[in-house]
Scaffold this active site. Structure first.
Site, PDB file in Angstrom:
ATOM      1  N   LYS A 276      30.931 -33.874 -15.603  1.00 35.94           N
ATOM      2  CA  LYS A 276      30.811 -32.946 -16.723  1.00 35.94           C
ATOM      3  C   LYS A 276      32.176 -32.410 -17.142  1.00 35.94           C
ATOM      4  O   LYS A 276      32.939 -32.024 -16.390  1.00 35.94           O
ATOM      5  CB  LYS A 276      30.126 -31.773 -16.457  1.00 35.94           C
ATOM      6  CG  LYS A 276      28.979 -31.169 -17.210  1.00 35.94           C
ATOM      7  CD  LYS A 276      27.796 -30.311 -17.001  1.00 35.94           C
ATOM      8  CE  LYS A 276      27.389 -29.528 -17.857  1.00 35.94           C
ATOM      9  NZ  LYS A 276      26.244 -28.796 -17.810  1.00 35.94           N
ATOM     10  N   GLU A 361      10.197 -24.044 -15.103  1.00 37.95           N
ATOM     11  CA  GLU A 361       9.551 -22.660 -15.565  1.00 37.95           C
ATOM     12  C   GLU A 361       7.990 -22.371 -14.896  1.00 37.95           C
ATOM     13  O   GLU A 361       7.694 -21.440 -14.458  1.00 37.95           O
ATOM     14  CB  GLU A 361       9.353 -22.616 -16.918  1.00 37.95           C
ATOM     15  CG  GLU A 361      10.762 -22.412 -17.542  1.00 37.95           C
ATOM     16  CD  GLU A 361      11.584 -23.679 -17.792  1.00 37.95           C
ATOM     17  OE1 GLU A 361      11.108 -24.744 -17.487  1.00 37.95           O
ATOM     18  OE2 GLU A 361      12.806 -23.786 -18.214  1.00 37.95           O
ATOM     19  N   ARG A 389       6.714 -22.982 -21.445  1.00 40.48           N
ATOM     20  CA  ARG A 389       6.455 -24.077 -20.428  1.00 40.48           C
ATOM     21  C   ARG A 389       5.659 -23.343 -19.176  1.00 40.48           C
ATOM     22  O   ARG A 389       4.769 -23.991 -18.896  1.00 40.48           O
ATOM     23  CB  ARG A 389       7.447 -24.027 -19.589  1.00 40.48           C
ATOM     24  CG  ARG A 389       8.482 -25.381 -20.491  1.00 40.48           C
ATOM     25  CD  ARG A 389       8.102 -26.846 -20.243  1.00 40.48           C
ATOM     26  NE  ARG A 389       8.485 -27.808 -20.914  1.00 40.48           N
ATOM     27  CZ  ARG A 389       9.546 -28.390 -21.017  1.00 40.48           C
ATOM     28  NH1 ARG A 389      10.143 -28.708 -19.849  1.00 40.48           N
ATOM     29  NH2 ARG A 389       9.909 -29.379 -21.999  1.00 40.48           N
TER      30      ARG A 389
HETATM   31  C1  LIG Z   1      12.759 -26.361 -20.265  1.00 39.65           C
HETATM   32  C2  LIG Z   1      14.187 -26.043 -20.190  1.00 39.65           C
HETATM   33  N1  LIG Z   1      14.772 -24.985 -19.495  1.00 39.65           N
HETATM   34  C3  LIG Z   1      15.866 -24.522 -19.655  1.00 39.65           C
HETATM   35  C4  LIG Z   1      16.867 -25.369 -20.566  1.00 39.65           C
HETATM   36  C5  LIG Z   1      18.095 -24.748 -20.496  1.00 39.65           C
HETATM   37  N2  LIG Z   1      18.954 -25.790 -20.304  1.00 39.65           N
HETATM   38  C6  LIG Z   1      19.715 -26.736 -21.163  1.00 39.65           C
HETATM   39  S1  LIG Z   1      20.475 -27.836 -20.484  1.00 39.65           S
HETATM   40  C7  LIG Z   1      20.249 -27.292 -18.895  1.00 39.65           C
HETATM   41  C8  LIG Z   1      20.802 -27.947 -17.904  1.00 39.65           C
HETATM   42  C9  LIG Z   1      20.653 -29.479 -17.931  1.00 39.65           C
HETATM   43  O1  LIG Z   1      21.397 -30.180 -16.707  1.00 39.65           O
HETATM   44  P1  LIG Z   1      21.355 -31.552 -16.930  1.00 39.65           P
HETATM   45  O2  LIG Z   1      20.168 -32.292 -17.251  1.00 39.65           O
HETATM   46  O3  LIG Z   1      21.871 -31.966 -15.698  1.00 39.65           O
HETATM   47  O4  LIG Z   1      22.305 -31.970 -18.044  1.00 39.65           O
HETATM   48  P2  LIG Z   1      23.993 -31.592 -17.965  1.00 39.65           P
HETATM   49  O5  LIG Z   1      24.023 -30.315 -18.688  1.00 39.65           O
HETATM   50  O6  LIG Z   1      24.489 -31.681 -16.629  1.00 39.65           O
HETATM   51  O7  LIG Z   1      24.709 -32.481 -18.760  1.00 39.65           O
HETATM   52  C10 LIG Z   1      19.308 -26.185 -18.937  1.00 39.65           C
HETATM   53  C11 LIG Z   1      19.011 -25.675 -17.677  1.00 39.65           C
HETATM   54  C12 LIG Z   1      16.248 -26.298 -21.356  1.00 39.65           C
HETATM   55  N3  LIG Z   1      16.984 -26.778 -22.256  1.00 39.65           N
HETATM   56  N4  LIG Z   1      14.829 -26.535 -21.432  1.00 39.65           N
END
Ligand SMILES: Cc1ncc(C[n+]2csc(CCOP(=O)(O)OP(=O)(O)O)c2C)c(N)n1
Ligand SMILES: CC(=O)[C@@H](O)[C@H](O)COP(=O)(O)O
Ligand SMILES: [Mg+2]
Length: 621
Positions: A276, A361, A389
Site C-alpha cells: 500500500k 458488519e 449490511r
Molecule cells: C461493506 C464495507 N465495509 C467497510 C468499508 C470501508 N472500507 C473501504 S476500503 C476498506 C479496506 C479494504 O481493504 P482491502 O480490501 O485490503 O483494500 P486496500 O485498502 O488494502 O487496498 C474498508 C474497510 C466498505 N467500503 N464496505
C-alpha cells in the site's frame, strides 16, 4: 508523461512492447500521486495497484473481458488507462467522475461498487452468464485482503468452486492492510502462505506454466522441499487452482502469469502481494494516513490538521472513552473502521474491550448480540451506510430479543465526495419500523454525547445517528447526562408555522424560522416519537413542516404524519428531506442546498407551499 499521454484506451496499451510497461508504470504512479494530491481521494491503495492494472488491461481483452474491482477505491490507475485521464481533475467533485467504478461512467467499469466484498459474486455471475450465453470471455475479480475477510467473499468462493467450466479468475491483492492494520485469522493464514511463498510456488509447478525465472526458482526449491508434505491451500479446498504468491509490482511476473492463467479453464485464484502506498515513501510508511487524504503537497506530505471545531466522530470517540471508564461492561466494536469511527484512543486505552472484527458488519451486529446476552454492554460503531449490511442481524438477533446494544451511526445523511454508495440516507426509515428500537438524531455535538449516554443507559437496542465532519461548534459538556426518553423540546416560539426538525436540520430550521417567525421544535427522537409534542404543535399552529437529513419516504416526517393520523388530526403538513433518488458525489454543503435542506431552501419551500403573511390562508398543494 510522454507514454501515458498516448494511452487513451487499453487498446493503446496493448500495442506497447512489454519492455515499455515498467516505464509506463512509473508515469502512471506519478500521475496518480499528482492528481490525488490536487483533488483528495484514495491514495495508498491506488499507488499499490499500478502494475496490476497495467498487467490486467495488457493481458485481457477489456472491456469484453470483465474486470470487477472490489470496493473500487483502488481504480484510479484503471480510470486513467481507460480514457478518463483528463477527467481525473474532477474526481469526486460535483458533476465530475466518481471515486469508484460506475457502469454509467465507462464500459470498462463492469460493476458499480464501493461497499466491499462483492467482486467474486458479481464476477461469478458474469462468468456463468458468459457460459449460459455461449460467449467466450473472462471474468476477473480483484479483491483486497481486507475485503476478503467478509462472509460474502466466502459465500461466493463456495458457490464458484464447483464450476469446472467457467472462465473465472479471482485475484487476491494482498497488501497486508485493510484501512488500518488487518485483523483476524485469515490475515494470519495469508501471512503463513507468504512465509512459505517459494514453497507454494514450487508446488504450483506441476499444475501451471510458470514464467521462466519463477520456474527455475521453483525447480530449485522443489528439490529443497523434497520429502515434505505440502498441504493444499484453503483456496484449493474451495475448488480453485491457487497460484502464488507473486510480486504484484513486478510486471515480469505479473504479465506471463496472467497470460498463463488466461489459458486455464475453471476457477483460478492468483495471490499477488503488493505494498500500500508503493512508490511514495510517506504513504509506504503510513498507509493509514494516506488511505483517503484531502488535498496536500506531495513534496511536504500531509500536515497535521489545525485545531478546529470538533467532529462528531471525535465527540463519539471521547464519549466512548469516558463511558468505558465509567462502566466496565462497555465493549467497543468496529467492523474495520477504527480511524473513521474515532476508536483509535479507545483501542489504546481499553485494548481488552476493543474489537475490530474485520469487514464483517453482519458478524459485528450478531457478535454484539452475543455479548449483550451475557450482560455486557456493546457499542457498535458503524457508518450508517454499512449498517445496511447488518440489517437482518439487527432485527433478528438484536431487536427481536430486545438486547442491550448501542449503535453509534456515523456518516448519517449525505457524506459528500464518496457519493451515493456511502450516503447514510436510509437509517431513519429502516430503523424506525423495527420493534423495540430507540432511534435518535443528534442536532449538535453536545446533544450527540447526551444521546450516546441515553442509548447506552437504555436497556435495549438504541441508535444515535450523526453526520460526517464537524458540528456547529457548541461546547460539549463532559458529563454523561441522559435525555428524557421520547421527548423533544421547543427551541423557538413563533406563530402560524411549526417546524419539526430532526437532527442536523435543527440549525438551518432555526435560521429559516427567523424570517418566517415560525416555531421550531428539536424533535430529538424519531422513535419513540414525541407524539404529545406533535399534537400540541398541531393544535397551536396553522401548518406543520417536518425536516430531516434522510430519505423522505418512511423517515421521520412519515412518523409525524402517522402520529397525526393516529390522533385523528388533519393539518396541512409539508415534509422536507432527501428525495427518492440517489444523490451523486459532490460537496456535502452544496448537495444539501441542492436538496433544499439549507436555511434558504427550507424557507423557500415553506413560502412556496404556504405563502407569505399571517395568518397563512393560502395553502399551495
Ligand atoms: C461493506 C464495507 N465495509 C467497510 C468499508 C470501508 N472500507 C473501504 S476500503 C476498506 C479496506 C479494504 O481493504 P482491502 O480490501 O485490503 O483494500 P486496500 O485498502 O488494502 O487496498 C474498508 C474497510 C466498505 N467500503 N464496505
Ligand atoms: C472506500 C471506503 O469505503 C472508505 O475508505 C471511505 O471512503 C471512507 O470514508 P470517510 O472518509 O468518510 O471515512
Ligand atoms: Mg489490503
Amino acid at each position: 508523461m510522454d507514454m501515458l499521454n498516448k494511452i487513451n484506451s487499453p487498446a493503446d496499451l496493448r500495442k506497447l512492447p512489454r519492455t515499455e510497461l515498467q516505464p509506463l508504470a512509473g508515469e502512471l504512479r506519478a500521475f496518480v500521486l499528482d492528481s490525488v494530491s490536487k483533488t483528495g481521494g484514495h491514495l495508498s491503495s491506488n499507488l499499490g495497484t499500478v502494475e496490476l492494472t497495467i498487467a490486467l488491461h495488457y493481458v485481457f481483452n477489456t472491456p469484453a473481458d470483465r474486470i470487477v474491482w472490489d470496493v473500487g477505491h483502488q481504480t484510479y490507475p484503471h480510470k486513467i488507462l481507460t480514457g478518463r485521464r483528463e477527467r481525473m481533475s474532477s474526481l469526486r467533485q460535483f458533476n465530475g467522475i466518481s471515486g469508484f467504478p460506475r457502469r454509467d461512467e465507462s464500459e470498462y467499469d463492469t460493476f458499480g461498487t464501493a461497499h466491499s466484498s462483492t467482486s467474486i459474486s458479481a464476477a461469478l455471475g458474469m462468468a456463468l452468464a458468459a457460459k449460459t450465453k455461449g460467449e467466450s470471455r473472462h471474468a476477473i475479480a480483484v479483491i483486497g485482503d481486507g475485503a476478503m475477510t467478509a462472509g460474502m467473499a466466502f459465500e461466493a468462493l463456495n458457490n464458484a468452486g464447483v464450476y469446472d467450466d467457467i472462465n473465472l479468475l479471482v485475484i487476491l491483492n494482498d497488501n497486508d492492510m485493510s484501512i488500518s492494520p488487518p485483523v483476524g485469522a485469515l490475515n494470519r493464514y495469508l501471512a503463513r502462505l507468504m512465509s512459505g511463498k517459494f514453497y507454494a510456488a514450487a508446488r504450483n509447478v506441476g499444475k501451471t506454466m510458470l514464467p521462466a525465472p519463477m520456474l527455475e526458482l521453483a525447480k530449485r526449491l522443489e528439490e529443497h522441499a523434497k520429502g515434505m508434505i505440502m498441504p493444499a491451500t484453503m483456496f484449493e479446498e474451495f475448488g480453485f487452482n491457487y497460484i502464488g504468491p507473486i510480486d504484484g509490482h513486478d510486471l515480469e511476473s505479473l504479465v506471463p502469469t496472467l497470460q498463463n492463467l488466461k489459458n486455464l479453464k475453471g476457477p483460478q485464484f492468483l495471490h499477488v502481494v503488493t505494498k500500500k502506498g508503493q512508490g511514495y515513501k510517506l504513504a509506504e510508511a503510513d498507509p493509514v494516513l494516506y488511505h483517503g487524504p484531502g488535498k496536500f503537497n506531495p513534496a511536504e506530505g500531509i500536515k497535521p490538521a489545525k485545531a478546529g471545531k470538533l467532529t462528531y466522530t471525535q465527540v463519539f470517540g471521547d464519549w466512548l472513552c469516558d463511558q468505558a471508564a465509567a462502566d466496565k461492561r462497555l465493549i467497543g466494536i468496529t467492523p474495520a473502521m477504527r480511524e473513521g469511527s474515532g476508536m483509535v484512543q479507545f483501542e489504546q486505552r481499553f485494548p481488552d474491550r476493543y474489537y475490530d472484527v474485520g469487514i464483517a458488519e453482519q458478524h459485528a451486529v450478531t457478535f454484539a448480540a452475543g455479548l449483550a446476552c451475557e450482560g455486557l454492554k456493546p457499542v457498535v460503531a458503524i457508518y450508517s451506510t454499512f449498517l445496511q449490511r447488518g440489517y437482518d442481524q439487527l432485527i433478528h438477533d438484536v431487536a427481536l430479543q430486545n438486547l442491550d446494544v448501542t449503535f453509534a451511526l456515523d456518516r448519517a445523511g449525505l457524506v459528500g465526495a464518496d457519493g451515493a454508495t456511502h450516503a447514510g440516507n436510509y437509517d431513519l426509515a429502516f430503523l424506525r419500523c423495527i420493534p423495540n428500537m430507540v432511534v435518535m438524531a443528534a442536532a449538535d455535538e453536545n446533544e450527540c454525547r447526551q444521546m450516546l449516554s441515553t442509548a447506552f443507559q437504555y436497556n435495549g437496542p438504541a441508535a444515535v445517528r450523526y453526520p460526517r465532519g464537524a458540528g456547529i461548534g457548541v461546547t460539549v459538556q463532559q458529563d454523561l447526562q441522559v435525555l428524557p426518553l421520547g421527548k423533544g423540546e421547543i427551541r423557538r416560539a413563533g406563530k402560524g408555522i411549526a417546524i419539526l426538525a430532526f437532527g442536523t436540520m435543527l440549525a438551518p430550521a432555526l435560521a429559516a424560522a427567523e424570517a418566517l417567525n415560525a416555531t421550531v421544535a428539536n424533535m430529538r427522537f424519531v422513535k419513540p416519537l414525541d407524539a404529545e409534542l406533535v399534537r400540541q404543535l398541531a393544535e397551536t399552529h396553522e401548518a406543520l413542516v417536518t425536516v430531516e437529513e434522510g430519505a423522505l419516504m418512511g423517515g421521520a416526517g412519515s412518523a409525524v404524519a402517522e402520529a397525526l393520523a393516529e390522533a385523528g388530526i388533519v393539518k396541512p403538513i409539508l415534509h422536507l428531506g432527501l428525495p427518492d433518488k440517489f444523490i451523486d458525489h459532490g460537496d456535502a454543503v452544496q448537495l444539501l442546498a441542492m436538496c433544499g435542506l439549507d436555511a434558504a431552501g427550507i424557507e423557500a419551500s415553506i413560502l412556496q407551499r404556504f405563502g407569505k403573511g399571517e395568518p397563512r390562508l393560502v395553502v399551495n398543494n
